[in-house]
Design an enzyme around this catalytic site. Structure first.
Site, PDB file in Angstrom:
ATOM      1  N   TYR A 144       1.024  -1.200   0.057  1.00 37.69           N
ATOM      2  CA  TYR A 144       0.143   0.062  -0.090  1.00 37.69           C
ATOM      3  C   TYR A 144       0.900   1.341  -0.082  1.00 37.69           C
ATOM      4  O   TYR A 144       0.656   2.398  -0.644  1.00 37.69           O
ATOM      5  CB  TYR A 144      -0.852   0.028   1.055  1.00 37.69           C
ATOM      6  CG  TYR A 144      -1.789   1.327   1.200  1.00 37.69           C
ATOM      7  CD1 TYR A 144      -2.551   1.595   0.320  1.00 37.69           C
ATOM      8  CD2 TYR A 144      -1.808   2.037   2.416  1.00 37.69           C
ATOM      9  CE1 TYR A 144      -3.435   2.857   0.252  1.00 37.69           C
ATOM     10  CE2 TYR A 144      -2.605   3.555   2.298  1.00 37.69           C
ATOM     11  CZ  TYR A 144      -3.140   3.606   1.334  1.00 37.69           C
ATOM     12  OH  TYR A 144      -4.232   4.832   1.406  1.00 37.69           O
ATOM     13  N   GLU A 318     -14.204  -0.786   6.823  1.00 34.96           N
ATOM     14  CA  GLU A 318     -13.905   0.466   6.149  1.00 34.96           C
ATOM     15  C   GLU A 318     -15.414   0.724   5.275  1.00 34.96           C
ATOM     16  O   GLU A 318     -15.910  -0.484   4.741  1.00 34.96           O
ATOM     17  CB  GLU A 318     -12.811   0.399   5.167  1.00 34.96           C
ATOM     18  CG  GLU A 318     -12.634   2.055   4.494  1.00 34.96           C
ATOM     19  CD  GLU A 318     -11.365   1.961   3.730  1.00 34.96           C
ATOM     20  OE1 GLU A 318     -10.295   1.767   4.372  1.00 34.96           O
ATOM     21  OE2 GLU A 318     -11.501   2.311   2.459  1.00 34.96           O
TER      22      GLU A 318
END
Length: 331
Positions: A144, A318
């Site tokens: 990421y 999320e």
């Protein structure tokens, strides 16, 4: 010549979801995204950009219907695009490799340049799906963070100001390289929104990687007088730190962050049209989905839940969504 303004432009596109691979043929689309166990890829099928995100264990089709009957599509290099004269859907996929940063920089540069060249300079929403997001690349950097470096470099190369960065989602799945798709508008009627409870992501300290994440917490589009709020992937982060060691704590903090965004935006869009819920652990999916659907009064049909990895290894969930003002028109 007719002047297009936010009061006369077509509204932004809003998604609907199907739990099968078959697309609703009754509505014209500018984009379709399939989350399922399959090889990643982007193509144009019957004039529609079709994206496949490899996500084993999931089976959801996300449809982006056009707001006009005139659809144009094409391919520029690796960028596949389709638009309804006002809203552009553009996508590309990056094959997996041991280092992502430079390939992401090149891909993002192509996406940003293509949207501008086609006459859609106002990007209002971006999604980034990254295979094995929490694993390390060949140099030992988390994938990421490697991705964030390439994305930030592309925005810097093209002189994008931090306050102009669109809302975004960065989520991981078990397989694949990187898949990116976005929505952009011809009319400049969007404004980015930051969360008063969170530090802007582009200001994160370097403890989170060599380049900060490049996105806004939300983007509000004011076309046709009824604001639509596109909320980025939102998690249990306060300031820049992860908050909550339990699932219940992270659900509560995430809801507080979403509520703060709803209250901070112009026009106060307070009704969710759709949610998309990402959950790290299979056994938590029902609990998380029920909590957010009940809290924001969104049906299961309009709020799919996907088993996914989150951008930080200590985050359990999320949530993103599209909201509108109570007196605004439904899609």
């Amino acid at each position: 010549m007719t002047t297009i303004t936010s009061e006369t432009a077509l509204p932004p596109v809003r998604p609907f979801y199907q739990t099968s691979e078959r697309r609703d043929e009754r509505r014209q689309m500018i984009g379709v995204v399939q989350y399922r166990a399959a090889e990643e890829g982007v193509k144009i099928a019957d004039g529609v950009v079709t994206v496949t995100v490899p996500s084993p264990g999931n089976s959801v089709t996300e449809c982006w219907p056009a707001e006009s009957g005139t659809i144009t599509s094409g391919v520029h290099g690796d960028v596949h695009w389709s638009h309804d004269q006002e809203n552009l859907f553009a996508a590309l996929s990056i094959p997996d490799s041991g280092a992502l940063g430079e390939k992401v920089r090149q891909a993002y540069a192509a996406l940003l340049t293509t949207t501008a060249d086609l006459g859609f300079p106002q990007i209002y929403r971006v999604w980034n799906y990254i295979g094995k997001i929490n694993d390390s690349n060949d140099a030992g950097l988390e994938r990421y963070r490697d991705f964030c470096r390439g994305r930030a470099d592309a925005f810097s190369d093209l002189a994008w100001a931090p306050h102009a960065l669109p809302s975004g989602t960065g989520i991981g799945f078990a397989e694949g390289g990187v898949t990116v798709f976005l929505l952009a508008r011809r009319t400049s009627d969007a404004a980015n929104v930051e969360n008063p409870l969170q530090m802007p992501a582009y200001e994160y300290p370097d403890t989170y990687g060599p380049r900060s994440p490049s996105f806004a917490r939300a983007t509000s589009v004011t076309a046709v007088g009824a604001p639509s709020l596109y909320i980025s992937g939102t998690a249990s982060i306060r300031g820049h730190r992860t908050i909550g060691n339990t699932l219940e704590e992270q659900i509560q903090v995430t809801m507080e962050n979403i509520d703060a965004l709803l209250a901070s935006s112009d026009g106060d869009p307070v009704r969710f049209e759709t949610l998309k819920i990402y959950v790290r652990h299979q056994e938590d999916m029902d609990t998380v989905a029920t909590a957010f659907r009940d809290r924001y009064k969104v049906t299961a049909h309009a709020a799919p839940v996907l088993r996914a990895d989150i951008c930080r290894s200590d985050l359990l969930l999320e949530v993103e969504g599209v909201a509108s003002r109570n007196d605004g028109p439904r899609p």
